[in-house]
Write a protein that holds these residues in place. Structure first.
Motif, PDB file in Angstrom:
ATOM      1  N   SER A  95      15.957 -41.304 -96.280  1.00 14.02           N
ATOM      2  CA  SER A  95      15.961 -42.215 -97.421  1.00 14.02           C
ATOM      3  C   SER A  95      14.596 -42.237 -98.103  1.00 14.02           C
ATOM      4  O   SER A  95      14.507 -42.216 -99.333  1.00 14.02           O
ATOM      5  N   ASP A  96      13.550 -42.258 -97.303  1.00 11.04           N
ATOM      6  CA  ASP A  96      12.195 -42.241 -97.865  1.00 11.04           C
ATOM      7  C   ASP A  96      11.945 -40.939 -98.629  1.00 11.04           C
ATOM      8  O   ASP A  96      11.322 -40.947 -99.700  1.00 11.04           O
ATOM      9  N   GLU A  97      12.443 -39.833 -98.095  1.00 15.40           N
ATOM     10  CA  GLU A  97      12.283 -38.543 -98.763  1.00 15.40           C
ATOM     11  C   GLU A  97      13.058 -38.519-100.084  1.00 15.40           C
ATOM     12  O   GLU A  97      12.575 -37.975-101.081  1.00 15.40           O
ATOM     13  N   ILE A  98      14.233 -39.113-100.101  1.00  7.09           N
ATOM     14  CA  ILE A  98      15.035 -39.193-101.329  1.00  7.09           C
ATOM     15  C   ILE A  98      14.264 -39.979-102.396  1.00  7.09           C
ATOM     16  O   ILE A  98      14.174 -39.550-103.548  1.00  7.09           O
ATOM     17  N   ALA A  99      13.704 -41.116-102.003  1.00  8.29           N
ATOM     18  CA  ALA A  99      12.947 -41.945-102.955  1.00  8.29           C
ATOM     19  C   ALA A  99      11.765 -41.172-103.527  1.00  8.29           C
ATOM     20  O   ALA A  99      11.523 -41.189-104.743  1.00  8.29           O
ATOM     21  N   PHE A 117      13.142 -37.862-105.689  1.00  6.02           N
ATOM     22  CA  PHE A 117      13.883 -38.100-106.921  1.00  6.02           C
ATOM     23  C   PHE A 117      13.331 -39.257-107.758  1.00  6.02           C
ATOM     24  O   PHE A 117      13.849 -39.554-108.828  1.00  6.02           O
ATOM     25  N   GLY A 118      12.289 -39.936-107.263  1.00  5.35           N
ATOM     26  CA  GLY A 118      11.640 -40.983-108.032  1.00  5.35           C
ATOM     27  C   GLY A 118      12.482 -42.232-108.231  1.00  5.35           C
ATOM     28  O   GLY A 118      12.338 -42.920-109.238  1.00  5.35           O
ATOM     29  N   VAL A 119      13.351 -42.522-107.277  1.00  3.23           N
ATOM     30  CA  VAL A 119      14.186 -43.719-107.351  1.00  3.23           C
ATOM     31  C   VAL A 119      13.845 -44.597-106.155  1.00  3.23           C
ATOM     32  O   VAL A 119      14.019 -44.189-105.005  1.00  3.23           O
ATOM     33  N   MET A 120      13.332 -45.795-106.426  1.00  3.74           N
ATOM     34  CA  MET A 120      12.927 -46.706-105.372  1.00  3.74           C
ATOM     35  C   MET A 120      14.077 -46.986-104.406  1.00  3.74           C
ATOM     36  O   MET A 120      15.224 -47.191-104.833  1.00  3.74           O
ATOM     37  N   GLN A 156      22.871 -48.199-101.930  1.00  4.85           N
ATOM     38  CA  GLN A 156      22.426 -47.505-103.135  1.00  4.85           C
ATOM     39  C   GLN A 156      23.252 -46.237-103.323  1.00  4.85           C
ATOM     40  O   GLN A 156      23.601 -45.561-102.357  1.00  4.85           O
ATOM     41  N   LEU A 157      23.547 -45.930-104.581  1.00 10.80           N
ATOM     42  CA  LEU A 157      24.247 -44.703-104.936  1.00 10.80           C
ATOM     43  C   LEU A 157      23.395 -43.930-105.915  1.00 10.80           C
ATOM     44  O   LEU A 157      22.920 -44.490-106.907  1.00 10.80           O
ATOM     45  N   LEU A 158      23.184 -42.656-105.623  1.00 14.94           N
ATOM     46  CA  LEU A 158      22.482 -41.762-106.529  1.00 14.94           C
ATOM     47  C   LEU A 158      23.407 -40.612-106.875  1.00 14.94           C
ATOM     48  O   LEU A 158      24.060 -40.055-105.985  1.00 14.94           O
ATOM     49  N   VAL A 159      23.481 -40.262-108.148  1.00 12.29           N
ATOM     50  CA  VAL A 159      24.298 -39.148-108.606  1.00 12.29           C
ATOM     51  C   VAL A 159      23.359 -38.083-109.149  1.00 12.29           C
ATOM     52  O   VAL A 159      22.473 -38.380-109.953  1.00 12.29           O
ATOM     53  N   ALA A 195      22.273 -40.743-112.606  1.00 15.48           N
ATOM     54  CA  ALA A 195      22.711 -42.141-112.579  1.00 15.48           C
ATOM     55  C   ALA A 195      22.447 -42.690-111.186  1.00 15.48           C
ATOM     56  O   ALA A 195      22.458 -41.950-110.201  1.00 15.48           O
ATOM     57  N   HIS A 196      22.185 -43.977-111.120  1.00 16.41           N
ATOM     58  CA  HIS A 196      22.017 -44.623-109.817  1.00 16.41           C
ATOM     59  C   HIS A 196      22.243 -46.116-109.970  1.00 16.41           C
ATOM     60  O   HIS A 196      22.176 -46.672-111.062  1.00 16.41           O
ATOM     61  N   GLY A 197      22.554 -46.738-108.848  1.00 20.72           N
ATOM     62  CA  GLY A 197      22.751 -48.180-108.833  1.00 20.72           C
ATOM     63  C   GLY A 197      22.623 -48.682-107.412  1.00 20.72           C
ATOM     64  O   GLY A 197      22.680 -47.905-106.452  1.00 20.72           O
ATOM     65  N   SER A 198      22.434 -49.979-107.300  1.00 18.63           N
ATOM     66  CA  SER A 198      22.345 -50.571-105.967  1.00 18.63           C
ATOM     67  C   SER A 198      23.180 -51.844-105.931  1.00 18.63           C
ATOM     68  O   SER A 198      23.554 -52.397-106.961  1.00 18.63           O
TER      69      SER A 198
END
Length: 123
Positions: A85-89, A92-95, A100-103, A111-114
């Motif tokens: 999860s930390d690597e994803i953040a 991809f620059g998404v906190m 959480q969903l990242l597309v 797109a993303h949302g939490s």
């Protein structure tokens, strides 16, 4: 089992099965594969905390959505794989948030949302 059936009755309705075929995200190296695959097909990462009631509720709602088969859905258990999860953040620059969903498409988050906003993420 029999005594409970007699006490409470048998459910007449079937339990809904999730439509989504989750791909477990358990190794950081899978992120390279996800980015590569995003050049031809949308990829989605669902970050889920198994100890969070909100996360569980959102996941259940999300699983009831129609799966068109046009997206690969990856499931990340945050308690077991927080470093991913930390690597994803970072990548991809998404906190980080949970749930959480990242597309991803063409290697980038489109797109993303939490939390409950996940249900309104547009692809």
């Amino acid at each position: 089992m029999g005594i409970f059936k007699n006490l409470f009755g048998e459910k007449s309705e079937k339990t809904e099965q999730p439509i989504i075929n989750w791909i477990p995200l358990t190794d950081g190296n899978q992120l390279d594969e996800i980015v590569k695959k995003s050049s031809t097909k949308y990829q989605a990462i669902f970050k889920h905390s198994t100890r969070c009631g909100i996360s569980s509720g959102v996941k259940r709602q999300f699983e009831r959505q129609e799966d068109t088969g046009e997206i690969d859905f990856y499931y990340l258990d945050l308690l077991s794989h927080r470093t991913i999860s930390d690597e994803i953040a970072s990548r991809f620059g998404v906190m980080h948030q949970s749930p959480q969903l990242l597309v991803l498409k063409d290697g980038a988050v489109t797109a993303h949302g939490s939390h409950y906003d996940i249900m309104s993420v547009k692809i």
